[in-house]
Scaffold this motif. Structure first.
Motif, mmCIF file in Angstrom:
data_model
loop_
_atom_site.group_PDB
_atom_site.id
_atom_site.type_symbol
_atom_site.label_atom_id
_atom_site.label_comp_id
_atom_site.label_asym_id
_atom_site.label_seq_id
_atom_site.Cartn_x
_atom_site.Cartn_y
_atom_site.Cartn_z
ATOM 1 N N THR A 272 11.294 -69.962 -64.458
ATOM 2 C CA THR A 272 12.480 -69.357 -63.873
ATOM 3 C C THR A 272 13.684 -69.670 -64.741
ATOM 4 O O THR A 272 13.894 -70.816 -65.133
ATOM 5 N N LEU A 273 14.455 -68.642 -65.037
ATOM 6 C CA LEU A 273 15.669 -68.778 -65.837
ATOM 7 C C LEU A 273 16.852 -68.442 -64.945
ATOM 8 O O LEU A 273 16.945 -67.345 -64.398
ATOM 9 N N ASN B 80 10.772 -65.323 -63.799
ATOM 10 C CA ASN B 80 11.872 -64.715 -63.057
ATOM 11 C C ASN B 80 13.213 -65.018 -63.717
ATOM 12 O O ASN B 80 13.387 -66.084 -64.311
ATOM 13 N N ILE B 81 14.143 -64.086 -63.568
ATOM 14 C CA ILE B 81 15.495 -64.263 -64.097
ATOM 15 C C ILE B 81 16.476 -64.089 -62.951
ATOM 16 O O ILE B 81 16.411 -63.106 -62.214
ATOM 17 N N ARG B 82 17.395 -65.047 -62.825
ATOM 18 C CA ARG B 82 18.487 -64.952 -61.857
ATOM 19 C C ARG B 82 19.783 -65.185 -62.614
ATOM 20 O O ARG B 82 19.923 -66.204 -63.294
ATOM 21 N N ALA B 83 20.709 -64.237 -62.502
ATOM 22 C CA ALA B 83 21.989 -64.374 -63.206
ATOM 23 C C ALA B 83 23.125 -63.963 -62.289
ATOM 24 O O ALA B 83 22.998 -63.016 -61.518
ATOM 25 N N THR C 194 10.905 -56.883 -71.551
ATOM 26 C CA THR C 194 10.060 -56.796 -70.361
ATOM 27 C C THR C 194 10.071 -58.108 -69.593
ATOM 28 O O THR C 194 10.010 -59.185 -70.188
ATOM 29 N N VAL C 195 10.134 -58.004 -68.270
ATOM 30 C CA VAL C 195 10.080 -59.170 -67.391
ATOM 31 C C VAL C 195 8.865 -59.006 -66.486
ATOM 32 O O VAL C 195 8.728 -57.994 -65.802
ATOM 33 N N ASN D 292 10.298 -57.236 -58.665
ATOM 34 C CA ASN D 292 11.442 -56.625 -57.997
ATOM 35 C C ASN D 292 12.696 -56.746 -58.847
ATOM 36 O O ASN D 292 12.823 -57.672 -59.646
ATOM 37 N N ALA D 293 13.631 -55.821 -58.630
ATOM 38 C CA ALA D 293 14.908 -55.851 -59.335
ATOM 39 C C ALA D 293 16.032 -55.672 -58.332
ATOM 40 O O ALA D 293 15.979 -54.783 -57.485
#
Length: 119
Positions: free
Chosen positions: A48-49, A64-67, A75-76, A94-95
């Motif tokens: 997770t980032l 996963n990316i949370r910003a 690509t994620v 999901n986005a």
């Protein structure tokens, strides 16, 4: 493994917050305060980032990316959540974005404060 502004880090949870790089809950670096731009090579990163601001990621993220800001990436494999906009090649999960989502393909659900553009 993930590379942030030329520095290599290993861990499952990477956070960029208040000019610090935190890996698995431990502060690793305070070197981002003078950086005009944060460059993240996340190719193959599994985890997770979490990013306090905007993020430009290079490579494919297998997590996963949370910003709080906007996200630009390739690509994620997991989910992407951004307070700003999301601009990615593909998102397998999901986005969600406070702004616009612009991706070729989204495998899961998508929600945005603005438009959702696919393809």
């Amino acid at each position: 493994m993930i590379t942030i502004n030329g520095q290599v880090f290993n861990g499952n949870s990477v956070t960029i917050n208040n000019n610090q790089i935190i890996v698995d809950g431990v502060v690793q670096s305070n070197d981002l305060k003078d950086a005009k731009e944060i460059k993240v090579d996340a190719n193959g990163f599994q985890g997770t980032l979490n990013i306090e601001g905007n993020a430009t990621l290079f490579g494919n993220v297998e997590g996963n990316i949370r910003a709080k800001g906007s996200v630009s990436c390739d690509t994620v494999i997991g989910d992407v959540s951004a307070g700003g906009s999301v601009n990615c090649d593909d998102i397998k999960g999901n986005a969600s974005a406070g702004g616009v989502i612009n991706c070729d393909d989204i495998g899961g659900n998508a929600s945005a404060g603005g438009m959702i553009r696919r393809g």
